[in-house]
Enzyme design. Structure first.
Site, PDB file in Angstrom:
ATOM      1  CB  CYS A 278      -0.933  -0.236   1.218  1.00 27.71           C
ATOM      2  SG  CYS A 278      -2.035   1.514   1.234  1.00 27.71           S
ATOM      3  CG  HIS A 305      -4.003  -0.967  -1.432  1.00 26.82           C
ATOM      4  ND1 HIS A 305      -4.507  -0.646  -0.017  1.00 26.82           N
ATOM      5  CD2 HIS A 305      -4.650  -1.940  -1.913  1.00 26.82           C
ATOM      6  CE1 HIS A 305      -5.150  -1.709   0.188  1.00 26.82           C
ATOM      7  NE2 HIS A 305      -5.264  -2.563  -1.065  1.00 26.82           N
ATOM      8  CG  ASP A 348      -4.544   3.678  -0.580  1.00 21.06           C
ATOM      9  OD1 ASP A 348      -5.500   2.856  -0.119  1.00 21.06           O
ATOM     10  OD2 ASP A 348      -4.063   4.644  -0.080  1.00 21.06           O
ATOM     11  CE1 TYR A 366     -11.327   2.095  -0.304  1.00 13.85           C
ATOM     12  CE2 TYR A 366     -11.609   3.076   1.612  1.00 13.85           C
ATOM     13  CZ  TYR A 366     -11.085   2.129   0.886  1.00 13.85           C
ATOM     14  OH  TYR A 366      -9.826   1.575   1.290  1.00 13.85           O
TER      15      TYR A 366
END
Ligand code: DNO
Length: 392
Positions: A278, A305, A348, A366
């Protein structure tokens, strides 16, 4: 890399049809409705997998199959919970879902203090304000000895802030740190908590005597107890780094830098014991050079990510737009794109833009438009760098 997208299951307001249209190949999801620690049945896995496949994509990654606190601190139910975890892995393997993301952060998963940090173009990004974070720890949680964990300058800022913080500001900070970032990750904190601060304190108690070395040992125990199932079903476990990558709230954290990752990969030296690389989490620590780390760990990376942060000084950072940030994101993407394995990749988080900020149903980071833009940008980088992969 395989273009994937984190989708929160049947309750997600973003539909699988929409995802197919924007170029998503694989879905990253979990059985969010199953309480942490219970077995994921083969039927429930199959039903979700079939639904995804009926929309022309595949279930590429589980994010996350959560590891219970009792496994992390080695409580009395540890072995029973590991037995359940093994069973869930077996069922996933039988259904052909073979990449499993998890984390080993005690009590609290990723942490941000603000969700609406305005960028110059009017879009908004997630932000970590070190002084606000310290305020939560020192003045809201009132953790014993907390002041000693922060530089003097930050403690001074906290004292200043205390003169002006309203009750509303405090509630918002609690909500951001304990509820909104945690509610959707199937951790021990989240929605429906009447006394989130009290609950937080209770959850910290079992870690009182858990040192960094002990937490490492508990991770090693967990991994070695599941590796035979992973070998049998060819399941790639991929640990998510700590975010931000530093110990917080006096709790140990063990996936913060290259040395930690080296230790984690070698404690159970099996290709099925791997990493979620990530970039967003690792670059949230000024000590990490994610390009060097990507070169070092690409062979054990099973999930990526993509993003970099921007360090703003004084411990503050902002999630940069996907072409920006303090790291060379083109080189970052090149490293993973040139790996002969087709590693699943998701962007990400994304900015809030074009009305995303008014949609109540999105989990922080998100958004739809922000992530769609980022996916387009990262797909462009992928197509361009492919030319520079050695063909040997
Ligand atoms: C935040 C996420 C994390 C991640 C878990 C994996 O946006 O990246 O919550 O899913 O740590 O277990």
């Amino acid at each position: 890399m395989e273009k994937t997208w984190r989708w929160f299951g049947r309750n997600d307001i973003i539909t699988l049809d929409a995802l197919r249209q924007i170029g998503v190949e694989g879905i990253v999801t979990a059985l969010h409705e199953i309480p942490n620690g219970e077995v994921w049945s083969r039927e429930a896995i199959r039903s979700l997998r079939e639904e995804i496949e009926a929309h022309g994509m595949r279930w590429s990654v589980v994010e996350s199959l959560p590891v219970c606190e009792e496994i992390k601190y080695a409580g009395p139910r540890r072995d029973a919970l590991i037995a359940n975890y093994r069973e869930s892995l077996k069922h996933l393997g039988q259904e052909g879902v073979r990449t499993v993301c998890y984390n080993f952060m005690p009590v609290i998963d990723w942490t941000r203090t603000d969700f609406n940090y305005k960028l110059p173009d009017g879009t908004m990004a997630l932000y970590f304000d070190y002084a606000k974070f310290a305020y939560f720890d020192i003045c809201i949680l009132k953790r014993e000895g907390a002041e000693k964990d922060f530089p003097e300058e930050i403690v001074r800022k906290v004292r200043e802030m205390d003169k002006t913080m309203t009750e509303q500001d405090k509630l918002e900070l609690i909500d951001n740190i304990v509820i909104k970032t945690q509610g959707f990750v199937n951790g021990p904190l989240g929605e429906g908590e009447n006394s989130p601060v009290e609950r937080f304190k209770e959850l910290m108690v079992p870690y009182k005597n858990v040192s960094k070395d002990q937490l490492r040992e508990n991770l090693r125990y967990f991994l070695s107890s599941i590796m035979d199932v992973c070998d049998e079903y060819d399941i790639n476990m991929c640990i998510h780094p700590d975010d931000p990558p530093m110990p917080i709230f006096g709790l140990p954290r063990i996936i913060c830098n290259s040395e930690d990752i080296r230790w984690m990969l070698s404690c159970v030296d099996n290709v099925h014991n791997g990493l979620t690389f990530c970039g967003g989490s690792l670059s949230a620590g000024a000590h990490n050079n994610i390009i060097e780390m990507a070169r070092e760990f690409v062979d054990r990376t099973h999930f990526v990510h993509v993003r970099s942060c921007d360090q703003l000084g004084g411990g503050n950072f902002v999630e940069a737009p996907h072409l920006g940030g303090q790291n060379d994101i083109v080189e970052f993407v090149r490293i993973f794109e040139c790996c002969p394995r087709n590693i699943p990749m998701r962007v990400d988080h994304g900015k809030a833009m074009l009305g995303d900020e008014n949609v109540a149903g999105y989990n922080p980071g998100y958004t739809f438009h922000g992530r769609m833009l980022a996916l387009g940008q990262v797909s462009g980088i992928m197509a361009a760098v492919r030319k520079f992969c050695k063909k040997d």
